[in-house]
Scaffold this active site. Structure first.
Site, PDB file in Angstrom:
ATOM      1  N   GLY A 103       0.818  -1.218   0.000  1.00  0.00           N
ATOM      2  CA  GLY A 103       0.000   0.000   0.000  1.00  0.00           C
ATOM      3  C   GLY A 103       0.849   1.264   0.000  1.00  0.00           C
ATOM      4  O   GLY A 103       2.048   1.216   0.274  1.00  0.00           O
ATOM      5  N   CYS A 104       0.204   2.403  -0.340  1.00  0.00           N
ATOM      6  CA  CYS A 104       0.933   3.678  -0.399  1.00  0.00           C
ATOM      7  C   CYS A 104       0.856   4.456   0.915  1.00  0.00           C
ATOM      8  O   CYS A 104       1.542   5.460   1.073  1.00  0.00           O
ATOM      9  CB  CYS A 104       0.383   4.557  -1.519  1.00  0.00           C
ATOM     10  SG  CYS A 104       1.065   4.117  -3.109  1.00  0.00           S
ATOM     11  N   VAL A 105      -0.018   4.019   1.808  1.00  0.00           N
ATOM     12  CA  VAL A 105      -0.118   4.761   3.071  1.00  0.00           C
ATOM     13  C   VAL A 105       0.097   3.834   4.275  1.00  0.00           C
ATOM     14  O   VAL A 105      -0.015   2.626   4.145  1.00  0.00           O
ATOM     15  CB  VAL A 105      -1.469   5.491   3.243  1.00  0.00           C
ATOM     16  CG1 VAL A 105      -1.582   6.639   2.270  1.00  0.00           C
ATOM     17  CG2 VAL A 105      -2.615   4.526   3.091  1.00  0.00           C
TER      18      VAL A 105
END
Lengths: 105, 167
Positions: A103-105
């Site tokens: 994921g990016c977060v």
């Protein structure tokens, strides 16, 4: 995929050293994996993170985000960064025997 | 071509200049992502981007449906929304709530919570002095996570030795 010796077991890992199969992980491997990334001593606070990650992964089938660890796991973001400096999501997943977070977060 | 490993990025300073949802989030995601990779990060909010770090506007950041040719309904890749319809009352609210729902699914936090997390992750958040003066704001108008109100000279000082990204 390469294998590495941990506690006398040959465990399948990625090129970056993440376990390929989370099911091959057991608690005795965590201190060894932690040492590899510069964490010499796993405290109770580290274990709280590891156990939450493992149980959430089992329940949801994906590696929890930092936000989820904060809101569902009760692990403040600041503390997480102190426990696993310079890459908390990645390092905590590494020690917990989960893959690399995507994921990016 | 060499096979030498590229040197790792050590520090980034991100300028957030726009106040729409799609103007604010990329900077937040990149700043947070930098910290997640152990990269030192500064976020500098200027012009309408400043809204995102004020107590009054932090959770009122919206998608622009006017002047946005990529605006589609009912989903992000659906047919284009006719330009004039973007101006209908409630359209921006609708587009914003749709997008927020999708972001929630990906565990992307609302702006206020995201700023808290970015701050707790060790990134520094700054407000642009020129905009603060232009908008007649005081330090009290800002979220507690804001490190300070700084001018451009100070910005370059804090950004020294790193990459600068303008969004």
């Amino acid at each position: 995929m390469p294998r590495k010796q941990l506690n006398g077991r040959a465990i399948e890992v990625t090129d970056e050293g993440f376990l390929v199969n989370p099911s091959e992980w057991s608690e005795d491997l965590a201190p060894l994996l932690a040492k590899e990334i510069g964490i010499d001593n796993l405290t109770d606070a580290h274990w709280k993170v590891i156990r939450f990650m493992r149980s959430d992964f089992e329940a949801k089938g994906q590696i929890p985000s930092i936000r989820r660890m904060k809101n569902e796991g009760g692990i403040p973001t600041k503390e997480l960064y102190e426990l696993f400096p310079e890459g908390p999501a990645k390092k905590a997943a590494y020690v917990s025997g989960l893959g690399k977070p995507q994921g990016c977060v | 071509m060499t096979n030498e490993k590229q040197e790792k990025i050590k520090k980034v300073s991100i300028v957030v200049s726009r106040g729409s949802l799609d103007g604010v989030y990329p900077g937040l995601i990149m700043g947070n992502g930098a910290r997640m990779e152990g990269i030192e990060a500064n976020l500098f909010f200027t012009f309408f981007g400043l809204h995102a770090i004020t107590k009054k506007k932090v959770n009122k950041i919206k998608v622009a449906t006017v002047g946005n040719p990529a605006m589609c309904v009912p989903s992000a890749m659906g047919p284009g929304l006719p330009t004039w319809m973007g101006a209908l009352p409630g359209m921006s609210w609708f587009a914003t709530s749709m997008m927020k729902k999708e972001m929630e699914k990906l565990d992307i936090p609302p702006v206020g919570e995201f700023l808290e997390m970015i701050h707790d992750a060790g990134a520094k958040i700054y407000a642009c002095k020129a905009t603060v003066d232009m908008f007649h704001l005081t330090p009290d108008d800002f979220l507690p996570q804001v490190e300070g109100i700084i001018n451009v000279a100070k910005f370059y000082e804090v950004a020294a030795g790193g990459e600068i990204i303008f969004t």
